[in-house]
Motif scaffolding. Structure first.
Motif, mmCIF file in Angstrom:
data_model
loop_
_atom_site.group_PDB
_atom_site.id
_atom_site.type_symbol
_atom_site.label_atom_id
_atom_site.label_comp_id
_atom_site.label_asym_id
_atom_site.label_seq_id
_atom_site.Cartn_x
_atom_site.Cartn_y
_atom_site.Cartn_z
ATOM 1 N N VAL A 313 0.935 -1.210 -0.107
ATOM 2 C CA VAL A 313 -0.273 0.020 -0.288
ATOM 3 C C VAL A 313 1.337 0.704 0.042
ATOM 4 O O VAL A 313 1.843 0.911 0.867
ATOM 5 C CB VAL A 313 -1.093 0.137 1.224
ATOM 6 C CG1 VAL A 313 -1.697 1.180 1.401
ATOM 7 C CG2 VAL A 313 -1.690 -1.059 1.012
ATOM 8 N N PRO A 314 1.070 2.522 -0.934
ATOM 9 C CA PRO A 314 1.646 3.459 -0.785
ATOM 10 C C PRO A 314 1.953 4.048 0.417
ATOM 11 O O PRO A 314 0.436 3.666 1.166
ATOM 12 C CB PRO A 314 0.979 4.361 -2.016
ATOM 13 C CG PRO A 314 -0.209 3.606 -2.797
ATOM 14 C CD PRO A 314 -0.502 2.249 -2.029
ATOM 15 N N VAL A 315 2.910 4.694 0.032
ATOM 16 C CA VAL A 315 2.364 5.946 2.065
ATOM 17 C C VAL A 315 1.613 7.102 1.984
ATOM 18 O O VAL A 315 2.618 7.839 0.887
ATOM 19 C CB VAL A 315 3.817 5.735 2.232
ATOM 20 C CG1 VAL A 315 3.974 6.713 3.783
ATOM 21 C CG2 VAL A 315 4.806 4.485 2.572
ATOM 22 N N PHE A 316 0.287 7.348 2.339
ATOM 23 C CA PHE A 316 -0.310 8.287 1.834
ATOM 24 C C PHE A 316 0.506 9.722 3.046
ATOM 25 O O PHE A 316 0.059 10.548 2.707
ATOM 26 C CB PHE A 316 -1.696 8.069 1.856
ATOM 27 C CG PHE A 316 -2.351 7.374 0.134
ATOM 28 C CD1 PHE A 316 -2.182 7.431 -0.531
ATOM 29 C CD2 PHE A 316 -2.481 5.886 0.778
ATOM 30 C CE1 PHE A 316 -2.710 6.742 -1.405
ATOM 31 C CE2 PHE A 316 -2.447 4.986 -0.046
ATOM 32 C CZ PHE A 316 -2.556 5.673 -1.243
ATOM 33 N N PHE A 317 0.633 9.046 4.064
ATOM 34 C CA PHE A 317 0.848 10.546 4.996
ATOM 35 C C PHE A 317 2.627 10.252 5.317
ATOM 36 O O PHE A 317 3.480 10.357 3.844
ATOM 37 C CB PHE A 317 0.441 9.919 6.519
ATOM 38 C CG PHE A 317 -1.659 10.201 5.662
ATOM 39 C CD1 PHE A 317 -1.793 11.362 6.572
ATOM 40 C CD2 PHE A 317 -2.048 9.545 5.661
ATOM 41 C CE1 PHE A 317 -2.804 12.129 5.413
ATOM 42 C CE2 PHE A 317 -3.357 9.970 5.071
ATOM 43 C CZ PHE A 317 -4.291 10.708 5.149
ATOM 44 N N ASP A 318 2.719 9.988 6.723
ATOM 45 C CA ASP A 318 3.828 10.470 7.169
ATOM 46 C C ASP A 318 5.406 8.623 7.801
ATOM 47 O O ASP A 318 5.922 8.848 6.728
ATOM 48 C CB ASP A 318 4.196 10.673 8.346
ATOM 49 C CG ASP A 318 3.343 11.963 8.901
ATOM 50 O OD1 ASP A 318 3.503 12.988 7.245
ATOM 51 O OD2 ASP A 318 2.408 11.986 9.396
ATOM 52 N N GLN A 319 4.937 7.466 7.033
ATOM 53 C CA GLN A 319 5.605 6.724 7.575
ATOM 54 C C GLN A 319 4.768 5.311 7.082
ATOM 55 O O GLN A 319 3.122 5.095 6.875
ATOM 56 C CB GLN A 319 5.819 6.450 8.843
ATOM 57 C CG GLN A 319 4.192 6.092 9.859
ATOM 58 C CD GLN A 319 4.679 5.938 11.173
ATOM 59 O OE1 GLN A 319 5.636 7.230 11.812
ATOM 60 N NE2 GLN A 319 4.203 5.092 12.060
ATOM 61 N N PRO A 320 5.646 3.830 6.206
ATOM 62 C CA PRO A 320 4.569 3.232 6.444
ATOM 63 C C PRO A 320 3.212 2.123 7.225
ATOM 64 O O PRO A 320 3.954 2.650 8.802
ATOM 65 C CB PRO A 320 5.197 1.938 5.859
ATOM 66 C CG PRO A 320 7.026 2.747 5.490
ATOM 67 C CD PRO A 320 6.481 3.850 6.158
#
Length: 443
Positions: A313-320
């Motif tokens: 899943v892409p990192v949409f915010f700050d961290q995986p």
């Protein structure tokens, strides 16, 4: 695998689930999801593996909810074990995933037809351990030569409560990303997105409403129980606070829900008013380029002949960060027969070293021995991509009856994604109901 599973989130209660397609195919839901509605249920459907134990062998009754395409993979493991064991015979019984916990509760309550060994979703363990219905696995594991170090830490740590180990993990099934390779190639996109910027860029290129084609079709119901929490974890937050109280309207939760809503109404890379499983149907039709779901979808995509890829899943915010579930082996507290307990340990030791067949169902197993094997590395892209997320997978809060506490959350997420509520107000309502439910549990 049927329909309202989570309001559990179970997982809510993975409690819901998830998990894992242990149900039937077609709805885009796993038994992990059914798990989450779980903890209640009952029918006599079963699929035994092998006849009664041959003379001289101790019979072990093993229950699972693997009533979907994954069932034959576990049966293969059981059959292989029975063939090589001189002392034990495992009788494999598949219960319908939608009724699994009802059947289990009925067995616990009546003390009839109780299995010797059973599969339980990881996030159900706190509830059943609190009810004093399970026995710690520490002694059984030690006698069988099984150690916590044999398995992925995330699942082991979750199942360790009050210093006792309550469940030995079989697999971990986190949220993953599927994408249509043909649509990506036609749009000139060479690799799956890894962050928010790449995701939005790709989704916009892949969206063409005139063709009924969408970059990403936003589910408004299941599997939001996996998607929404994942975006909260990516901000370093959780669904509970440090004291274990519901924390559903945190700034991070509001930002996560607002972002999901923006994909529909602002960026317009998803159609509006997506019905249950609408994103699955469009993916099957080649009209949905990106799909967030669980490893249990593999069999359905394969049978449909889709040219798909798998990626974290892409990192949409700050961290995986991703939400996940896990199937674990547990033993009822009522099972005290020394010979059977020794046999259970022997079987679980065998599974730890021979669960490649389970991996072939699409799952990434929790056994480090299998994960490190050349045979696992040579499996399809899916299993290895799933395993990459094990370092940052999160599970439902380890709180008994968590699914019933957050039932309102999924109603409010649904209303928001349908454009009928604003994120802050919706999550404030979910938080209010969760606090009321949590308080009622204490009384």
């Amino acid at each position: 695998m049927k329909r309202l599973k989570w309001l559990h989130f179970a997982l809510a209660a993975c409690l819901v689930l998830a998990l894992s397609a242990c149900g039937s195919g077609g709805s885009g839901k796993s038994d992990s999801q059914t798990q989450n509605n779980n903890q209640t249920g009952s029918s006599d459907s079963e699929a035994p593996s092998g006849d009664s134990a041959p003379k001289g062998k101790t019979e072990l009754v093993f229950w699972s909810p693997f009533s979907g395409p994954d069932g034959p993979f576990m049966k293969k493991i059981v059959d292989a074990y029975n063939e090589q064991s001189d002392s034990y015979q495992v009788k494999f019984q598949i219960q319908p995933s939608g009724d699994y916990y009802k059947l289990l509760d009925n067995a616990f309550g009546t003390k009839k037809n109780m299995p010797d060994l059973m599969i339980m979703h990881l996030d159900a363990i706190p509830t059943y351990a609190r009810k004093d219905l399970l026995q710690p696995m520490d002694d059984l594991a030690a006698k069988a030569g099984i150690t916590k170090e044999d398995y992925v830490e995330a699942a082991v740590n979750y199942a360790t409560i009050d210093g006792k180990w309550w469940g030995i993990p079989l697999d971990i099934h986190p949220l993953i990303m599927y994408y249509n390779k043909d649509l990506f190639a036609a749009a000139g996109i060479e690799h799956p997105p890894t962050n928010r910027e790449e995701f939005l860029e790709a989704a916009k290129k892949l969206t063409d409403p005139s063709k009924g084609q969408w970059g990403f079709v936003m589910p408004t119901l299941w599997p939001q129980q996996f998607i929404f929490p994942s975006l909260i974890y990516q901000q370093g937050s959780d669904l509970v606070d440090a004291e274990g109280n519901p924390n559903l309207n945190s700034p991070e939760a509001v930002d996560a829900l607002a972002f999901l809503k923006s994909l529909i109404f602002e960026h317009k890379v998803s159609p509006e008013n997506v019905a249950q499983d609408g994103e699955v149907k469009l993916f099957l039709q080649g009209k949905n380029a990106i799909q967030f779901n669980g490893p249990w979808m593999k069999d359905q995509w394969d049978k449909a002949g889709i040219n798909y890829g798998v990626a974290p899943v892409p990192v949409f915010f700050d961290q995986p960060g991703v939400f996940g579930g896990s199937h674990t082996f547990v033993v009822p507290k009522a099972q005290t027969d020394a010979a059977k307990l020794e046999g259970i340990g022997d079987f679980l030791k065998y599974v730890a070293g021979h669960s490649l067949d389970w991996a072939e169902s699409g799952q990434a197993v929790a056994s480090k021995q299998v994960l490190a094997s050349p045979e696992f590395q040579q499996l399809t892209q899916q299993q290895t991509e799933v395993a990459k997320e094990f370092d940052y997978v999160h599970f439902a809060p380890p709180i008994p009856d968590w699914g019933s506490i957050v039932g309102e959350l999924w109603t409010q997420v649904n209303l928001t994604l349908l454009g009928k509520a604003e994120p802050q107000k919706a999550l404030d309502e979910a938080q209010k109901k969760a606090l009321q439910a949590a308080e009622a549990k204490k009384q």
